[in-house]
Motif scaffolding. Sequence first.
Motif, mmCIF file in Angstrom:
data_model
loop_
_atom_site.group_PDB
_atom_site.id
_atom_site.type_symbol
_atom_site.label_atom_id
_atom_site.label_comp_id
_atom_site.label_asym_id
_atom_site.label_seq_id
_atom_site.Cartn_x
_atom_site.Cartn_y
_atom_site.Cartn_z
ATOM 1 N N GLY A 28 0.829 -1.196 0.000
ATOM 2 C CA GLY A 28 0.000 0.000 0.000
ATOM 3 C C GLY A 28 0.862 1.243 0.000
ATOM 4 O O GLY A 28 2.096 1.179 -0.078
ATOM 5 N N GLY A 29 0.218 2.377 0.066
ATOM 6 C CA GLY A 29 0.942 3.632 0.118
ATOM 7 C C GLY A 29 1.399 4.103 -1.244
ATOM 8 O O GLY A 29 0.787 3.807 -2.284
ATOM 9 N N PHE A 30 2.490 4.847 -1.237
ATOM 10 C CA PHE A 30 2.994 5.463 -2.467
ATOM 11 C C PHE A 30 3.419 4.416 -3.499
ATOM 12 O O PHE A 30 3.214 4.601 -4.700
ATOM 13 C CB PHE A 30 4.178 6.372 -2.131
ATOM 14 C CG PHE A 30 4.799 7.007 -3.342
ATOM 15 C CD1 PHE A 30 4.215 8.118 -3.939
ATOM 16 C CD2 PHE A 30 5.970 6.502 -3.890
ATOM 17 C CE1 PHE A 30 4.780 8.717 -5.054
ATOM 18 C CE2 PHE A 30 6.541 7.090 -5.016
ATOM 19 C CZ PHE A 30 5.948 8.193 -5.596
ATOM 20 N N GLY A 31 4.030 3.313 -3.046
ATOM 21 C CA GLY A 31 4.511 2.298 -3.980
ATOM 22 C C GLY A 31 3.387 1.687 -4.798
ATOM 23 O O GLY A 31 3.512 1.518 -6.021
ATOM 24 N N LEU A 32 2.284 1.370 -4.152
ATOM 25 C CA LEU A 32 1.169 0.779 -4.869
ATOM 26 C C LEU A 32 0.484 1.811 -5.769
ATOM 27 O O LEU A 32 0.052 1.494 -6.882
ATOM 28 C CB LEU A 32 0.169 0.203 -3.872
ATOM 29 C CG LEU A 32 -0.797 -0.852 -4.403
ATOM 30 C CD1 LEU A 32 -0.027 -2.065 -4.909
ATOM 31 C CD2 LEU A 32 -1.775 -1.271 -3.321
ATOM 32 N N GLY A 33 0.393 3.057 -5.301
ATOM 33 C CA GLY A 33 -0.186 4.106 -6.138
ATOM 34 C C GLY A 33 0.658 4.396 -7.368
ATOM 35 O O GLY A 33 0.129 4.611 -8.465
ATOM 36 N N TRP A 34 1.971 4.381 -7.193
ATOM 37 C CA TRP A 34 2.858 4.596 -8.335
ATOM 38 C C TRP A 34 2.759 3.457 -9.336
ATOM 39 O O TRP A 34 2.825 3.669 -10.550
ATOM 40 C CB TRP A 34 4.298 4.759 -7.855
ATOM 41 C CG TRP A 34 5.284 4.962 -8.949
ATOM 42 C CD1 TRP A 34 6.163 4.046 -9.441
ATOM 43 C CD2 TRP A 34 5.484 6.161 -9.710
ATOM 44 N NE1 TRP A 34 6.910 4.591 -10.448
ATOM 45 C CE2 TRP A 34 6.521 5.896 -10.637
ATOM 46 C CE3 TRP A 34 4.902 7.428 -9.688
ATOM 47 C CZ2 TRP A 34 6.968 6.847 -11.543
ATOM 48 C CZ3 TRP A 34 5.368 8.380 -10.590
ATOM 49 C CH2 TRP A 34 6.370 8.088 -11.502
ATOM 50 N N TYR A 35 2.627 2.231 -8.845
ATOM 51 C CA TYR A 35 2.458 1.080 -9.731
ATOM 52 C C TYR A 35 1.205 1.240 -10.587
ATOM 53 O O TYR A 35 1.220 0.970 -11.802
ATOM 54 C CB TYR A 35 2.384 -0.195 -8.890
ATOM 55 C CG TYR A 35 2.147 -1.456 -9.689
ATOM 56 C CD1 TYR A 35 3.167 -2.034 -10.432
ATOM 57 C CD2 TYR A 35 0.899 -2.076 -9.698
ATOM 58 C CE1 TYR A 35 2.954 -3.194 -11.167
ATOM 59 C CE2 TYR A 35 0.681 -3.230 -10.420
ATOM 60 C CZ TYR A 35 1.708 -3.785 -11.154
ATOM 61 O OH TYR A 35 1.486 -4.930 -11.884
ATOM 62 N N ALA A 36 0.113 1.691 -9.976
ATOM 63 C CA ALA A 36 -1.130 1.911 -10.727
ATOM 64 C C ALA A 36 -0.980 3.062 -11.712
ATOM 65 O O ALA A 36 -1.476 2.997 -12.850
ATOM 66 C CB ALA A 36 -2.274 2.189 -9.751
ATOM 67 N N PHE A 37 -0.282 4.124 -11.320
ATOM 68 C CA PHE A 37 -0.119 5.282 -12.204
ATOM 69 C C PHE A 37 0.718 4.925 -13.432
ATOM 70 O O PHE A 37 0.403 5.337 -14.562
ATOM 71 C CB PHE A 37 0.544 6.428 -11.426
ATOM 72 C CG PHE A 37 0.863 7.620 -12.266
ATOM 73 C CD1 PHE A 37 -0.137 8.516 -12.626
ATOM 74 C CD2 PHE A 37 2.161 7.859 -12.702
ATOM 75 C CE1 PHE A 37 0.154 9.627 -13.407
ATOM 76 C CE2 PHE A 37 2.450 8.957 -13.481
ATOM 77 C CZ PHE A 37 1.450 9.851 -13.836
ATOM 78 N N VAL A 38 1.785 4.157 -13.234
ATOM 79 C CA VAL A 38 2.637 3.764 -14.361
ATOM 80 C C VAL A 38 1.862 2.898 -15.338
ATOM 81 O O VAL A 38 1.967 3.071 -16.564
ATOM 82 C CB VAL A 38 3.891 3.028 -13.846
ATOM 83 C CG1 VAL A 38 4.675 2.420 -15.001
ATOM 84 C CG2 VAL A 38 4.782 3.986 -13.072
#
Length: 232
Positions: A201-211
Amino acid sequence: MKLLRRGSSDESDSPDASSSGSADVAASEVTPAQSGTPVPGSKETSGKGRPTPKRREAEARRRGPVAPAPMTAKEARERKKAARKSMSKDERKTQAAERRAAASERRSRMLAGEEKFLLPRDRGPVRAYVRDLVDSRRNLVGMFMPLALVLIATMFLGPVIQQYVTLAMFVMMLLMVIEGIYLGRMINKKVRARYPDSTEGGFGLGWYAFVRASQIRKLRAPLPRVKPGDAV
């Protein structure tokens, strides 16, 4: 009386009696190992004089010593070149064809989403759920790359057009940042609801979705399993 004493003394002094007695003593002192008779329970075998080697040891002796692993990339390249020189042209073609076939099979299975062939960043049910969430909606960031190429091509038409193109690119970047923040929060919220025990969760998971959302749909890997608008 004298005759009896003489007879007894003759028997004790006779050479046959002394030789038979010494032979019995010598025979009793001979061990089974010296006589050549195998002793039950011992590892010694008659003929070889050593235990039978194991199959692994015998195979290792036939193959010979195994070369140690290369310590550097340069050493690995040199070994690869030496191996290629030792093979014929047909063998090299066959080996290259086998490598291409194996790589193609691994890529096809990775695109199909098989867990064994996925990259470490794509493994796990949480990442699969995030990919489905991204693929089930139309994202503005997915249009950034095509529109950016069009805008860059129009920059050579004149200085006035360049100003409009620059302004449009800034607006697109601002919209991308806003959508990226919204997408990250939405993804984390749904992941916590679906997988409350997950540590991701957090920034890592959000960045994965954004990429993934910023990529063209046909070029995403693994390939999308759902269509835009489908319920996940």
